[in-house]
Each structure stands twice: as structure tokens, then as C-alpha cells.
Design an enzyme around this catalytic site. Structure first.
Site, PDB file in Angstrom:
ATOM      1  N   TRP A  15     -20.771  14.816  12.099  1.00 52.97           N
ATOM      2  CA  TRP A  15     -19.803  14.336  11.123  1.00 52.97           C
ATOM      3  C   TRP A  15     -19.939  15.166   9.849  1.00 52.97           C
ATOM      4  O   TRP A  15     -21.015  15.253   9.271  1.00 52.97           O
ATOM      5  CB  TRP A  15     -20.074  12.872  10.765  1.00 52.97           C
ATOM      6  CG  TRP A  15     -19.597  11.911  11.803  1.00 52.97           C
ATOM      7  CD1 TRP A  15     -19.295  12.196  13.111  1.00 52.97           C
ATOM      8  CD2 TRP A  15     -19.368  10.513  11.619  1.00 52.97           C
ATOM      9  NE1 TRP A  15     -18.890  11.055  13.750  1.00 52.97           N
ATOM     10  CE2 TRP A  15     -18.929  10.010  12.862  1.00 52.97           C
ATOM     11  CE3 TRP A  15     -19.493   9.641  10.544  1.00 52.97           C
ATOM     12  CZ2 TRP A  15     -18.611   8.668  13.050  1.00 52.97           C
ATOM     13  CZ3 TRP A  15     -19.183   8.307  10.728  1.00 52.97           C
ATOM     14  CH2 TRP A  15     -18.743   7.838  11.972  1.00 52.97           C
TER      15      TRP A  15
ATOM     16  N   GLU B 266      -6.444  -3.502  -1.217  1.00 52.96           N
ATOM     17  CA  GLU B 266      -6.815  -4.742  -0.549  1.00 52.96           C
ATOM     18  C   GLU B 266      -7.894  -5.513  -1.301  1.00 52.96           C
ATOM     19  O   GLU B 266      -8.241  -6.630  -0.930  1.00 52.96           O
ATOM     20  CB  GLU B 266      -7.348  -4.413   0.877  1.00 52.96           C
ATOM     21  CG  GLU B 266      -6.290  -3.944   1.858  1.00 52.96           C
ATOM     22  CD  GLU B 266      -5.969  -2.441   1.747  1.00 52.96           C
ATOM     23  OE1 GLU B 266      -6.337  -1.815   0.721  1.00 52.96           O
ATOM     24  OE2 GLU B 266      -5.352  -1.899   2.674  1.00 52.96           O
TER      25      GLU B 266
ATOM     26  N   THR C 234       0.857  -1.183   0.000  1.00 51.37           N
ATOM     27  CA  THR C 234       0.000   0.000   0.000  1.00 51.37           C
ATOM     28  C   THR C 234       0.899   1.241   0.000  1.00 51.37           C
ATOM     29  O   THR C 234       2.092   1.131   0.230  1.00 51.37           O
ATOM     30  CB  THR C 234      -0.914   0.030   1.239  1.00 51.37           C
ATOM     31  OG1 THR C 234      -0.070  -0.055   2.381  1.00 51.37           O
ATOM     32  CG2 THR C 234      -1.874  -1.141   1.245  1.00 51.37           C
TER      33      THR C 234
ATOM     34  N   LYS D 158     -14.985  15.771  12.466  1.00 48.48           N
ATOM     35  CA  LYS D 158     -15.987  15.646  13.542  1.00 48.48           C
ATOM     36  C   LYS D 158     -16.011  16.949  14.315  1.00 48.48           C
ATOM     37  O   LYS D 158     -15.101  17.234  15.091  1.00 48.48           O
ATOM     38  CB  LYS D 158     -15.628  14.480  14.455  1.00 48.48           C
ATOM     39  CG  LYS D 158     -15.756  13.148  13.721  1.00 48.48           C
ATOM     40  CD  LYS D 158     -15.250  11.999  14.553  1.00 48.48           C
ATOM     41  CE  LYS D 158     -15.188  10.758  13.667  1.00 48.48           C
ATOM     42  NZ  LYS D 158     -13.975  10.006  13.819  1.00 48.48           N
TER      43      LYS D 158
HETATM   44  P1  AMP Z   1      -5.579   2.560  -2.539  1.00 49.83           P
HETATM   45  O1  AMP Z   1      -5.487   1.346  -1.727  1.00 49.83           O
HETATM   46  O2  AMP Z   1      -4.352   3.402  -2.526  1.00 49.83           O
HETATM   47  O3  AMP Z   1      -6.011   2.238  -3.921  1.00 49.83           O
HETATM   48  O4  AMP Z   1      -6.708   3.474  -1.893  1.00 49.83           O
HETATM   49  C1  AMP Z   1      -8.013   3.004  -1.696  1.00 49.83           C
HETATM   50  C2  AMP Z   1      -8.880   4.092  -1.146  1.00 49.83           C
HETATM   51  O5  AMP Z   1      -9.089   5.115  -2.115  1.00 49.83           O
HETATM   52  C3  AMP Z   1     -10.258   3.636  -0.782  1.00 49.83           C
HETATM   53  O6  AMP Z   1     -10.300   3.003   0.474  1.00 49.83           O
HETATM   54  C4  AMP Z   1     -11.039   4.941  -0.812  1.00 49.83           C
HETATM   55  O7  AMP Z   1     -10.869   5.673   0.390  1.00 49.83           O
HETATM   56  C5  AMP Z   1     -10.374   5.712  -1.937  1.00 49.83           C
HETATM   57  N1  AMP Z   1     -11.165   5.590  -3.173  1.00 49.83           N
HETATM   58  C6  AMP Z   1     -10.975   4.752  -4.199  1.00 49.83           C
HETATM   59  N2  AMP Z   1     -11.900   4.941  -5.164  1.00 49.83           N
HETATM   60  C7  AMP Z   1     -12.724   5.939  -4.722  1.00 49.83           C
HETATM   61  C8  AMP Z   1     -13.888   6.595  -5.240  1.00 49.83           C
HETATM   62  N3  AMP Z   1     -14.415   6.290  -6.425  1.00 49.83           N
HETATM   63  N4  AMP Z   1     -14.454   7.563  -4.485  1.00 49.83           N
HETATM   64  C9  AMP Z   1     -13.938   7.901  -3.283  1.00 49.83           C
HETATM   65  N5  AMP Z   1     -12.857   7.322  -2.740  1.00 49.83           N
HETATM   66  C10 AMP Z   1     -12.253   6.351  -3.448  1.00 49.83           C
END
Ligand code: AMP
Length: 545
Positions: free
Chosen positions: A441, A326, A179, A436
């Protein structure tokens, strides 16, 4: 008597069967002016496997790759897992220390390193904890005096053409990666052959559900705009290969070159994070290329309405999708009805920016803190938890975090949202990014969406900073169009937010205490706004302007 039933395992190698049979002459193009067909892709996979076998690579070994998005990378996507080895796609944008951490943590046996990253490897090589072999890609001269460094081009020169890719258990690990590491050390996830094959089929099937969808089909021309190290380029190189479509690999991302490739190679299908889309749109204001044939899936962060509007005005057919490292990553995609059924432009933009409906086989729930489903009233939010056949089992060598991830038998995304009246998911925030304030929220994404529509605003990030009285207070960080005046923009932002509050669409605590104008908003290694860093940076900022 036993019959000769063939127990068909779902292995990466099987993704090559259909294209080699139906479309072997189809082109695969590389920015370096390399152009070949699927038959040649297959030959190269066999040649590379022979070369790696001679270097001693065997089932279960891990090969780390540091490369730009090239045809070679596509070959690694197949060859390495097909040998039963594990492809570790190294995030080339991490810091040197984090790259070193991931190489050690992943137990890499071999590194394949593009010339541009040799300096990084030189700096950390002595701290790599295992004996390691290094294969240099696109490199002619390097100190090869030690006998653990090889030139890729030499290795593949005289190898046998045929390699026997054996069948093995479909649950064998095929890939691993880390990640983005904005909070502490990066966390590792892995995927099996079975998961990657089902993910490939799952997206192809899922994106065909609606009439006006972002279906990937055999008349498309595919080019990645999400780096291949980031969740296997969101899995699209596997999908494109299975469908036998023309593929274009752009190398290092440079806006003008990307747009030139889109134009010259007639690219029709791609995917990226909002920041890359913004970069392309800015560049195309100068170039004015026709982008009306381009279907683009936006994920990784929420796509704001203003960005969708701009993309649409330049002719791009954009929709949002959602997933994470993930989850392989596909979870949801916005489904567009046929144009005739869309009543207005506003409606169209709204549809494009919804987080989307869960893909086929994706079991997505919104739960409260007691793990109970929240009521589906188009408003009540909770944490998004999921099940699908392609989610990571857990974090590599981290039992505690894995247990947390899978608490209650569902994968916890750490995202908050609700299901709207059409059955689409709407993400309102990440749990960690929610502001918050005064017991309420406030969705940072909602503030950003509103502010991004104000004239003069280029980019915006909303964060919560600690406040003795209210717990937290929102502040926003803005980059503006150079020719616009900050005071005017501030007025517009305040007006717009007040209106939304008056209409009851936004919490009464949502008016930011501070509007900070900056030249650039800090991003993570995959181009997302780095809110953790922003919170740290602005924690002592004076508020209440
Ligand atoms: P990553 O593991 O770096 O791909 O990040 C994943 C995170 O990106 C997710 O848990 C979300 O918080 C955010 N994310 C991915 N796609 C979207 C989307 N379409 N809208 C809002 N947040 C997103």
C-alpha cells in the site's frame, strides 16, 4: 406536587441567549457594506420568521438556500431551524443536474435564491417535482408574473417584529445538505438541533485543550473561508454567534477582496481547504498584508508541509483539522504546545500538519478489516471509525448506504491512518485513493507531501492507475511555477523520492511511472483535488518513462 422544572432542550435558538445578553452591540459585517449588531440579527430573525410563516412555512418543511456567504445566510442558519423547519444548504457549485437532484431528493418546499443563481433555477424549474415557492434574494427585477415567486426585500418589509419560537424536541432535524457528488449522485445527510448545539460546544471546548491552540474567543474577529453550504461552514458561524464575537461575511470569494476584508476588519480567525489557502498566499505575495494575527484552521484535505511553511512565512498561524460531511464535521484538530516547547522550525511545521487529536467526546478507533483495533506502534494503519454525539444518523432515503456507514456501531470514515506517539491521528489516505502496487500500500498523500517540497512544484496529485503486472502503479500530476523548467523539476522529484525510499521512509514501489505536467489540476465543488476524475482521465496514459 409537580414543580415547574424547565426541561432545557438543546435548540439552535438557545445559541442566541448568551450573545444577546452579554454582547448585544457586537458587530456583524457584510461585504456589501452592511454592518449591524447582534440585536439587529435577532430582530431580523424574528421578521424573517413572520414572513416565512405568512408564506405557509411550518414545522418539518424544508427550505433550500442558494446564496453566497452573507449576513442573510447567517440569518437563515438561525431562523429556519428555529421555526422547526429544515435548512437545506444547497451546494451552488454542483452541476445544474445535481442541484436539481438535491432539490428533489431533499423535498424542498421553498427555495431562497440569490440573484446570481436565478439562471440555474430558471433552467431546472420545470423539472422540480414538487410545487415550490421561490424567494429571490438581492434581486430587483424578475418576471414575477407567476404567484409563486417573491422578492425577499418585499417580504420582510412590513412584518411584525416578534415571533414566538416555540420549544420542541431537540432531536428535530435542523439542517440537511449533500456530499460533493464526485462519485454518482450526491448523498444527503442531516443534523438535529441537539447535534448542532453539542457540536458547537464540543469544538469550543475541544479547541481550548492545548496552550497554544486555535481557541475561538470573544476578542477574535471571525470570517468564514469555507462556504456556508459546506457542512454549515464547518459549524463556525454557530460557534462565533454563541461566543458573541465580531463576524465578517465575505460574499463571493475573491482573493483580493478576502484579503482586504481580513486587513480592514482585522479578522483573526478563519478556516479553509488547502486550495483556498494557496490562493490567498499567492495573492498576498502581491499585496504583502500583515497576516500575523490570523489563526487559520485547514481541513477538507491534508495540508502539505510546504503549504504550512509558506503560510507560516507569511505570518499565518495554521493548523490542520479533520472531519467530513457525515460528521458535522469536527473530529480532530492539531494541538500546538506553547512555542517554548517546540525545538525547531521543522518540528513546528510537523505539529501544524498533523491531522490532530480527537476532539473531546470523540471516540476514534483505527481498525483492521475484522474490526479489531490495530496495534498502536506509530506505523500500523487501519480504517478510522468514530463515535461522537454529533454524527449523522445515516444517508437520507438510502438505507443500504446508511447501514454500511454505521457497520458495527461506528461511523466508517473511509479514511486510513494511524495514531502516532503523541496521540495524534495521522491520515495516510482515503481507502479509495491508496495506491496498491506490488502487494504494497502506497500512501498517495505521502508522495504528494514529498513532491510538494520540490522547488518549482506548485501543486501535485498522486494517483494509482491500473497495471497488469503490478496491480496499480503511481503516477503524479504536477502544476509548476511558470518560470521553472520541467526537466529540472522532474530530476528533483526523482532524487527526493529515491532518497526517501533509500531511507526506508517510502515504499520501494513509490517511484511514479509518469510525471505529467498540466496547467491546472481538476478540483471538486469544494476545492479538493478530484482524484476520481483524474483516475478516469489518465487511465490509458502511457507509463514507464
Ligand atoms: P467532505 O465530506 O467533502 O468534507 O470530505 C471529507 C473527507 O476529506 C474525509 O473523509 C477525508 O478523506 C478528507 N479530509 C478532511 N480533512 C482532512 C485532513 N485534515 N487530512 C486529510 N484528509 C482530510
Amino acid at each position: 406536587m409537580e414543580n415547574s422544572f424547565y426541561n432545557y432542550s438543546l435548540l439552535i435558538k438557545q445559541l442566541l441567549i448568551s450573545p444577546l445578553s452579554s454582547n448585544p452591540e457586537q458587530e456583524i459585517v457584510d461585504n456589501a457594506n452592511q454592518r449591524y449588531n447582534y440585536k439587529r440579527l435577532n430582530t431580523n430573525i424574528h421578521t424573517l420568521a413572520n414572513a416565512l410563516r405568512e408564506l405557509g412555512i411550518k414545522k418539518g418543511d424544508t427550505i433550500g438556500v442558494m446564496a453566497w456567504d452573507t449576513i442573510r445566510y447567517l440569518e437563515f442558519f438561525f431562523t429556519i431551524p428555529m421555526m422547526g423547519a429544515i435548512l437545506h444548504t444547497i451546494n451552488i457549485r454542483l452541476s445544474e443536474q445535481q442541484i436539481l437532484y438535491t432539490i428533489n431528493h431533499a423535498d424542498d418546499d421553498i427555495l431562497i435564491v440569490h440573484h446570481d443563481f436565478i439562471q440555474v433555477i430558471d433552467k431546472i424549474r420545470e423539472k422540480i417535482s414538487r410545487p415550490i415557492k421561490i424567494i429571490l434574494l438581492n434581486s430587483k427585477k424578475y418576471n414575477l408574473s407567476d404567484n409563486n415567486t417573491y422578492l425577499y426585500e418585499d417580504l420582510i418589509k412590513y412584518k411584525k417584529l416578534k415571533f414566538e419560537f416555540e420549544d420542541f424536541d431537540e432531536n428535530t432535524t435542523a439542517t440537511k445538505f449533500y456530499t460533493t457528488g464526485t462519485t454518482g449522485d450526491p448523498k444527503g445527510v442531516s443534523y438535529s438541533h441537539r447535534q448542532l448545539v453539542i457540536h458547537t460546544l464540543g469544538f469550543i471546548a475541544g479547541s481550548s485543550v492545548s496552550n497554544y491552540s486555535h481557541r475561538l474567543h470573544n476578542e477574535d474577529v471571525y470570517m468564514p473561508l469555507t462556504p456556508m453550504f459546506h457542512v454549515h461552514g464547518w459549524g463556525f458561524p454557530y460557534m462565533a454567534t454563541l461566543l458573541g464575537v465580531k463576524q465578517v461575511y465575505p460574499g463571493r470569494y475573491e482573493p483580493k477582496r478576502l484579503l482586504d476584508l481580513i486587513k480592514q476588519e482585522k479578522v483573526t480567525f478563519s478556516h479553509c481547504v488547502p486550495t483556498i489557502l494557496q490562493m490567498l498566499l499567492n495573492e498576498n505575495k502581491k499585496l504583502n498584508y500583515d497576516l500575523s494575527k490570523l489563526k487559520l484552521i485547514i481541513g477538507g484535505s491534508a495540508m502539505s508541509k510546504s503549504l504550512a511553511e509558506e503560510a507560516q512565512s507569511q505570518g499565518i498561524n495554521v493548523v490542520s483539522a479533520y472531519g467530513m460531511s457525515e460528521t458535522c464535521p469536527f473530529l480532530t484538530i492539531a494541538q500546538m504546545p506553547s512555542e517554548a516547547r517546540i525545538s525547531s522550525q521543522k518540528e513546528l511545521i510537523k505539529m501544524r500538519t498533523k491531522t490532530g487529536k480527537p476532539g473531546l467526546l470523540v471516540d476514534l478507533r483505527i481498525v483492521d478489516e475484522n474490526f479489531k483495533d490495530v496495534i498502536r506502534d506509530n506505523n500500523s494503519t487501519g480504517e478510522i471509525v468514530v463515535r461522537a454525539p454529533w454524527l449523522t444518523k445515516g444517508y437520507i432515503k438510502d438505507e443500504k448506504a446508511s447501514k454500511e456507514l454505521w457497520k458495527g456501531g461506528y461511523l466508517h470514515t473511509g479514511d486510513v491512518g494511524y495514531i502516532d506517539e503523541t496521540g495524534s491521528l495521522i491520515i495516510t489516505d482515503r481507502i479509495k485513493d491508496i495506491i496498491k502496487s506490488g502487494g504494497e500500500w502506497i500512501s498517495s498523500l505521502q508522495i504528494e507531501d514529498i513532491v510538494s517540497k520540490c522547488k518549482g512544484v506548485k501543486e501535485v496529485a498522486a494517483i494509482g492507475i491500473k497495471d497488469v503486472k503490478w496491480g496499480e502503479r503511481p503516477i503524479i500530476i504536477v502544476t509548476k511555477i511558470v518560470t521553472e523548467n520541467a526537466e529540472d523539476i522532474t530530476k528533483r522529484i526523482k532524487e527526493r523520492i529515491s532518497n526517501e525510499i533509500k531511507k526506508g521512509l517510502l515504499s520501494k514501489w513509490a517511484m511514479p511511472d509518469k510525471i505529467e505536467y498540466v496547467k491546472e489540476i481538476e478540483k471538486t465543488s469544494v476545492g479538493k483535488v478530484n482524484k476520481k476524475l483524474l483516475r478516469e482521465k489518465y487511465k490509458f496514459i502511457k507509463t514507464n518513462e
